[in-house]
Motif scaffolding. Structure first.
Motif, mmCIF file in Angstrom:
data_model
loop_
_atom_site.group_PDB
_atom_site.id
_atom_site.type_symbol
_atom_site.label_atom_id
_atom_site.label_comp_id
_atom_site.label_asym_id
_atom_site.label_seq_id
_atom_site.Cartn_x
_atom_site.Cartn_y
_atom_site.Cartn_z
ATOM 1 N N GLU A 91 0.804 -1.217 0.000
ATOM 2 C CA GLU A 91 0.000 0.000 0.000
ATOM 3 C C GLU A 91 0.843 1.276 0.000
ATOM 4 O O GLU A 91 0.619 2.195 -0.775
ATOM 5 N N ARG A 92 1.845 1.325 0.892
ATOM 6 C CA ARG A 92 2.657 2.543 0.962
ATOM 7 C C ARG A 92 3.990 2.269 1.653
ATOM 8 O O ARG A 92 4.150 1.251 2.332
ATOM 9 N N GLY A 93 4.903 3.211 1.484
ATOM 10 C CA GLY A 93 6.200 3.133 2.134
ATOM 11 C C GLY A 93 6.476 4.404 2.900
ATOM 12 O O GLY A 93 6.085 5.496 2.470
ATOM 13 N N VAL A 94 7.143 4.282 4.041
ATOM 14 C CA VAL A 94 7.519 5.456 4.838
ATOM 15 C C VAL A 94 9.032 5.432 5.036
ATOM 16 O O VAL A 94 9.571 4.509 5.635
ATOM 17 N N GLU A 101 2.856 6.563 -1.792
ATOM 18 C CA GLU A 101 1.877 5.543 -2.173
ATOM 19 C C GLU A 101 2.534 4.508 -3.060
ATOM 20 O O GLU A 101 3.269 4.842 -3.985
ATOM 21 N N GLY A 102 2.240 3.218 -2.766
ATOM 22 C CA GLY A 102 2.762 2.134 -3.587
ATOM 23 C C GLY A 102 1.730 1.662 -4.597
ATOM 24 O O GLY A 102 0.765 2.368 -4.897
ATOM 25 N N VAL A 109 2.432 -1.554 5.254
ATOM 26 C CA VAL A 109 3.329 -0.401 5.193
ATOM 27 C C VAL A 109 4.774 -0.879 5.240
ATOM 28 O O VAL A 109 5.145 -1.690 6.089
ATOM 29 N N VAL A 110 5.577 -0.373 4.318
ATOM 30 C CA VAL A 110 7.013 -0.642 4.332
ATOM 31 C C VAL A 110 7.647 0.408 5.230
ATOM 32 O O VAL A 110 7.513 1.608 4.979
ATOM 33 N N TYR A 149 14.498 -1.475 5.164
ATOM 34 C CA TYR A 149 13.043 -1.323 5.312
ATOM 35 C C TYR A 149 12.356 -2.632 4.963
ATOM 36 O O TYR A 149 12.873 -3.428 4.189
ATOM 37 N N ALA A 150 11.183 -2.834 5.539
ATOM 38 C CA ALA A 150 10.442 -4.070 5.290
ATOM 39 C C ALA A 150 9.006 -3.905 5.767
ATOM 40 O O ALA A 150 8.664 -2.925 6.429
#
Length: 212
Positions: A91-94, A101-102, A109-110, A149-150
């Motif tokens: 869905e998204r990465g931070v 937005e992915g 969430v990444v 990240y993961a």
């Protein structure tokens, strides 16, 4: 028997030659391209990815990559995401407080791994679910990771309408994260199969075989 045709999606993300060579060795005929129609028509699509989430999404959107992925999956056509190429499917990465937005194929969430030493770099084991085909015969092997990240939390409600994805986990510094997903035509690994020696080669052969 003709070789399956695989496109390694070229959207400006990192060194793609090792991925191309690894998939060729796994038995596919490989084209490295960002062309929309060629990527749509291939038997399999590999989405690589290294570096920052936001930069990868920008590169992907520049060639309408998220639409290629979405259209392929809508038609049940196989896609394999690797490293950040897996992360962008969520869905998204931070990263550094910036939210991107992915492709939103999966909820989640990444985010930064909560471990004493980051990045997570090197060989690690994985915790494989029952029923896996991707890890068949290589359940106890080690795979090569390099990431900071993961996805650390997976909550997917299928309401029994669809088969739940098979989620493989790994752990670094006491923090669990998603290491791979098998979800019908959509498969992804956080580790680099092309850098994971014999085990990675076996995993890629298994994926290429599934394209026939």
């Amino acid at each position: 028997m003709t070789q399956p045709r695989v496109v390694v999606l070229d959207y400006g993300s990192g060194n793609l030659r090792s991925a191309v060579r690894a998939v060729e060795r796994a038995g596919a005929e490989v084209t490295l391209t960002g062309d929309f129609q060629t990527a749509l028509d291939a038997d399999g699509l590999l989405v690589p990815g290294v570096g920052a989430y936001a930069a990868c999404m920008a590169g992907l959107r520049a060639i309408k990559g998220e639409r290629i992925i979405g259209r392929r999956l809508a038609g049940g056509r196989p896609v394999l995401g690797i490293c950040v190429g897996m992360q962008v499917l969520f869905e998204r990465g931070v990263e550094h407080g910036v939210e991107t937005e992915g492709c939103d194929e999966w909820p989640g969430v990444v985010e930064r791994i909560q471990a004493p030493v980051v990045p997570h770099m090197g060989w690690n084991t994985v915790d494989v679910p029952a029923g896996t085909t991707l890890f068949d015969g290589i359940e106890d092997e080690r795979f090569y990771f390099v990431h900071s990240y993961a996805v650390r939390d997976w909550t997917l409600e299928t309401n029994d309408r669809t088969r739940a994805p098979l989620v493989t986990w790994s752990e670094h510094g006491g923090d669990r994260f998603v290491a791979a997903v098998e979800n019908g035509p959509l498969t992804a690994t956080q580790f680099h199969p092309e850098k994971s020696g014999d085990a990675g080669a076996a995993l890629l052969r298994s994926w290429v075989r599934s394209l026939r």
